[in-house]
Design an enzyme around this catalytic site. Structure first.
Site, PDB file in Angstrom:
ATOM      1  N   GLU A 138       0.468 -24.232  11.545  1.00  0.00           N
ATOM      2  CA  GLU A 138       0.597 -25.633  11.962  1.00  0.00           C
ATOM      3  C   GLU A 138      -0.086 -25.870  13.307  1.00  0.00           C
ATOM      4  OE1 GLU A 138       4.706 -24.462  10.274  1.00  0.00           O
ATOM      5  OE2 GLU A 138       2.896 -23.462  10.985  1.00  0.00           O
ATOM      6  N   CYS A 184       8.688 -22.823  11.067  1.00  0.00           N
ATOM      7  CA  CYS A 184       9.720 -21.971  11.658  1.00  0.00           C
ATOM      8  C   CYS A 184      10.568 -22.739  12.673  1.00  0.00           C
ATOM      9  CB  CYS A 184       9.088 -20.748  12.301  1.00  0.00           C
ATOM     10  SG  CYS A 184       8.026 -21.147  13.691  1.00  0.00           S
ATOM     11  N   ALA A 238      -5.161   5.057 -13.300  1.00  0.00           N
ATOM     12  CA  ALA A 238      -6.264   4.911 -14.258  1.00  0.00           C
ATOM     13  C   ALA A 238      -6.060   5.949 -15.349  1.00  0.00           C
ATOM     14  CB  ALA A 238      -7.596   5.142 -13.557  1.00  0.00           C
ATOM     15  N   ARG A 293      -6.088  -2.079  -1.932  1.00  0.00           N
ATOM     16  CA  ARG A 293      -5.602  -1.351  -0.745  1.00  0.00           C
ATOM     17  C   ARG A 293      -5.694  -2.212   0.512  1.00  0.00           C
ATOM     18  NH1 ARG A 293      -8.278   4.692  -1.232  1.00  0.00           N
ATOM     19  NH2 ARG A 293      -7.100   5.345  -3.076  1.00  0.00           N
ATOM     20  N   GLU A 305       0.413   5.061  -5.844  1.00  0.00           N
ATOM     21  CA  GLU A 305      -0.793   5.589  -6.487  1.00  0.00           C
ATOM     22  C   GLU A 305      -0.532   6.905  -7.201  1.00  0.00           C
ATOM     23  OE1 GLU A 305      -4.669   5.669  -5.074  1.00  0.00           O
ATOM     24  OE2 GLU A 305      -4.775   3.508  -4.839  1.00  0.00           O
ATOM     25  N   GLY A 314       1.095  10.860  -8.081  1.00  0.00           N
ATOM     26  CA  GLY A 314       0.716  11.007  -9.478  1.00  0.00           C
ATOM     27  C   GLY A 314       1.778  10.618 -10.473  1.00  0.00           C
ATOM     28  N   THR A 352       5.710  10.857  -9.686  1.00  0.00           N
ATOM     29  CA  THR A 352       6.185   9.807  -8.777  1.00  0.00           C
ATOM     30  C   THR A 352       6.205   8.454  -9.486  1.00  0.00           C
ATOM     31  OG1 THR A 352       5.166  11.045  -6.962  1.00  0.00           O
ATOM     32  CG2 THR A 352       5.815   8.802  -6.478  1.00  0.00           C
TER      33      THR A 352
END
Length: 343
Positions: free
Chosen positions: A53, A78, A157, A186, A283, A285, A288
């Site tokens: 603003e 705010c 992927a 990212r 990401e 592997g 996880t």
């Protein structure tokens, strides 16, 4: 689309320019309109600097027009003193004719207070214009404050026959265009996370290379600190959090945080909330990723599929069966996007 929606849409466009740069603040855009003409616009560039603003107000050449103007803002102005004074007070002080708000701010310091200050000053204020789009714009900010955890994005992927590597060795699966998409992802998100195995196998740097943007905060889950400190993830290119069960403390740009294995996901979310991490790309592997999938702990998933690539043997892609939200074809790859259905 009515005129209010048109101007809020412009606010969203402006706000998006700062994607990935405003943490811990939300993305906000603002437009000032006098007699159907835009006379000022601005957005929040980064924390500690002017809010949207104020940037919009500062860009107005003829300030005398302000009392006859409407200010549009994608998120409720705010009402608290942070690094900058409250925008709601500035709007009141300048005496705008009308205020149009996209989404209300669920953040406890604002939450209706900004709108109330404006209305109490006798200024007309309406909210909920393109509300869905304005909430989507700040999905990270809203998830962080409402669910007390970062917005979780899964990414991997896989080959046409469902593997993420060949013979358990790092294997390029996606093409260069899909890679560029990943690097943009990212740059847009706050943090990126991998487990011990991926760090040991791939020695990734987890930085932004094929596009413009800042590096995300790197998060390594390494309970027994098996990843050697001369690996890329420990270099000084980005702030790094190492989640482990052995040591606490800060060494250069690396912060070691201890959590328990038993209640791993919940403790991890609590630790990232404490670190003010608003979004994280998982990401991998596979192990996880599967933990997050099985717990239903994700908001969005990006799966890059290379249908023509057959790897035949290696690490199987995570088990994931959800309805595709949308997909994009990038040459011989398909990027499938999934969104968690709101409970």
């Amino acid at each position: 689309m009515n005129t209010d929606e048109l101007y809020i849409k412009r606010c969203i466009e402006l706000a998006r320019k700062a994607l990935g740069k405003t943490y811990p603040n939300p993305l906000v855009g603002s437009v000032i309109v006098h007699n159907g003409q835009i006379i000022g616009e601005g957005y929040h560039h980064k924390a500690g600097e002017n809010h949207a603003e104020i940037n919009a107000i500062n860009s107005v050449k003829n300030k005398d027009l302000i009392p006859e103007s409407t200010i549009y803002v994608s998120l409720e102005p705010c009402a608290h003193y942070g690094k900058t004074p409250p925008c709601a007070l500035k709007i009141k002080e300048l005496g705008f004719k009308k205020v149009v708000i996209g989404a209300m701010d669920s953040h406890d310091k604002v939450n209706g207070k900004g709108k109330k200050i404006i209305q109490d000053a006798g200024i007309e204020a309406i909210s909920g214009v393109l509300e869905k789009e304005c909430i989507e714009l700040n999905k990270r900010f809203f998830t962080y404050h409402e669910k007390k955890r970062p917005y979780v994005i899964l990414k991997w992927a896989e080959s046409g026959d469902g593997f993420i590597d060949k013979d358990f060795k790092p294997t390029p699966v996606s093409n260069t265009l899909a890679n560029q998409f990943v690097h943009q992802l990212r740059a847009d998100e706050h943090a990126i996370l991998v487990g011990t195995q991926t760090a040991l196998n791939d020695n990734p740097a987890l930085t932004v290379r094929n596009t413009e943007g800042s590096n995300p905060v790197r998060i390594l889950i390494d309970f027994d600190l098996k990843v050697p400190q001369n690996f890329n993830i420990y270099n000084n290119e980005a702030k790094t959090l190492v989640i482990n069960s052995l040591k606490e403390g800060i060494e250069n740009n690396v912060k070691f945080i201890t959590i328990n294995k038993e209640n791993f996901l919940q403790e991890l979310m609590d630790a990232l909330y404490k670190e003010q991490i608003q979004s994280v790309i998982i990401e991998g592997g596979r192990y996880t990723l599967q933990q997050f999938i099985d717990a239903g702990l994700w908001d969005e998933a990006f799966v890059i599929r290379n249908e023509n690539l057959k790897l035949e043997n290696g690490t199987k892609a995570p088990l994931f069966s959800h309805e595709i939200y949308t997909s994009t074809i990038v040459r011989d790859n398909i990027i499938q996007i999934f969104k968690q259905k709101i409970q």
